[in-house]
Design a protein around this motif. Sequence first.
Motif, short mmCIF file in Angstrom:
data_model
loop_
_atom_site.label_atom_id
_atom_site.label_comp_id
_atom_site.label_asym_id
_atom_site.label_seq_id
_atom_site.Cartn_x
_atom_site.Cartn_y
_atom_site.Cartn_z
N LEU B 88 46.73 42.47 40.81
CA LEU B 88 46.63 42.83 42.22
C LEU B 88 45.96 44.19 42.37
O LEU B 88 46.33 45.13 41.68
N LEU B 100 50.41 50.52 51.66
CA LEU B 100 49.33 49.99 50.84
C LEU B 100 48.90 48.63 51.38
O LEU B 100 49.74 47.84 51.80
N PHE B 102 47.49 45.24 49.99
CA PHE B 102 47.34 44.54 48.71
C PHE B 102 46.27 43.47 48.81
O PHE B 102 46.10 42.82 49.85
N GLY B 103 45.59 43.28 47.70
CA GLY B 103 44.60 42.21 47.60
C GLY B 103 45.26 40.86 47.47
O GLY B 103 46.48 40.74 47.33
N THR B 104 44.40 39.84 47.47
CA THR B 104 44.87 38.45 47.43
C THR B 104 45.30 38.01 46.04
O THR B 104 45.95 36.98 45.89
N GLY B 105 44.95 38.78 45.01
CA GLY B 105 45.42 38.52 43.65
C GLY B 105 44.52 37.60 42.83
O GLY B 105 43.86 36.71 43.35
#
Lengths: 114, 112
Positions: B88, B100, B102-105
């Motif tokens: 991530l 924060l 967070f990205g999609t992973g």
Amino acid sequence: SQTIHQWPATLVQPVGSPLSLECTVEGTSNPNLYWYRQAAGRGLQLLFYSVGIGQISSEVPQNLSASRPQDRQFILSSKKLLLSDSGFYLCAWSVGGAHNQPQHFGDGTRLSIL
Amino acid sequence: TQLLEQSPQFLSIQEGENLTVYCNSSSVFSSLQWYRQEPGEGPVLLVTVVTGGEVKKLKRLTFQFGDARKDSSLHITAAQPGDTGLYLCAGPSNFGNEKLTFGTGTRLTIIP
């Protein structure tokens, strides 16, 4: 050193029942505290965060609520759980009052609603 | 709204191969963090990149922050089964540094 404790690790609850998940942090003062929900194998959705005792910011409308009764204690609650509340819930902390700080996570609670 | 898109979403490769995963945004971030998460656990911070163009190495992992601070990449050399996990990326929100995004992973699986 700082540690974060989150419990329970797993929980199975019937629809309509109440919920209380607890998170405590040790070894630091005045941390920022966070509750996230994570869908299977995906990114994190921020639910609530707190920069101080009694200060709660809600990010997503839902039937969940959060409270911070003590400096290092963060509680996620619901009066009546829905099927859609199932998921992996993560608590995290970061250093308060500082920029670009990493977040430190607990081991999560797997919540299943039947 | 700041979004962090990660690609690929899933990656499965043989032990010993090299790989790169990406984290992209249309927004500028003051810094980006990379985390690795193993099943049933919380994410653990790997690295923070702060300066545009910065490269950081952590053993076989190389992290790069784009010059414009809108993207980052993670390159793994000679992948090992222990590298398996969900990666991530995350960046401070413009609406408050205490949050924060967070990205999609990227779900990485290394096959022995």
